[in-house]
Write an enzyme that holds these catalytic residues in place. Structure first.
Site, PDB file in Angstrom:
ATOM      1  N   SER A  46       0.952  -1.152   0.192  1.00 12.66           N
ATOM      2  CA  SER A  46       0.133   0.143   0.047  1.00 12.66           C
ATOM      3  C   SER A  46       0.852   1.234   0.124  1.00 12.66           C
ATOM      4  O   SER A  46       2.156   0.979   0.277  1.00 12.66           O
ATOM      5  CB  SER A  46      -1.088   0.036   1.259  1.00 12.66           C
ATOM      6  N   TYR A  59       1.099  -0.820  11.352  1.00 14.98           N
ATOM      7  CA  TYR A  59       0.641  -0.876   9.943  1.00 14.98           C
ATOM      8  C   TYR A  59       1.795  -0.791   8.986  1.00 14.98           C
ATOM      9  O   TYR A  59       2.166  -1.498   8.215  1.00 14.98           O
ATOM     10  CB  TYR A  59      -0.629  -0.165   9.664  1.00 14.98           C
TER      11      TYR A  59
END
Length: 112
Positions: A46, A59
């Site tokens: 991402s 994350y």
């Protein structure tokens, strides 16, 4: 503000599926690709693997790990005819910041 980086334990689940899950699939797929001397691995990362933001440290750490793993694999596997692609989508309509968001129960006065 709660900091996801304030405790190591809440991030374990993210490592399990964002990093270790990918490694498990790679271990299963790579022997066949090596035998054929061809193939393409597509790892879904991402934008969070390129830049980090406050309170989402775990994350981002998993996405940075996947980026590093993918880049190393690309160099290692290219001579065998195996390509590695990293898909890094930006903003999508998901529950990333909604129901799927897990926040640390630890609150730090410095961030209040």
């Amino acid at each position: 503000m709660r900091s996801a980086s304030s405790s190591v334990l809440p991030g374990r689940g993210k490592y399990t599926y964002n990093v270790h899950g990918v490694v498990t699939v790679l271990k299963a797929a790579l022997p066949g690709m090596r035998a054929r001397r061809s193939g393409r691995i597509v790892n879904i990362s991402s934008f969070g693997g390129l830049a980090a933001f406050p309170a989402t440290g775990h994350y981002h750490a998993t996405r940075f790990a996947l980026e590093g793993l993918s880049e190393s694999l690309a160099a290692e596997l290219a001579p065998l005819g195996i390509a590695v692609t990293i898909a890094e989508p930006g903003g999508l309509r998901t529950q990333w910041a909604g129901e799927s968001m897990q926040q640390s129960p630890i609150r730090l006065d410095d961030y209040e």
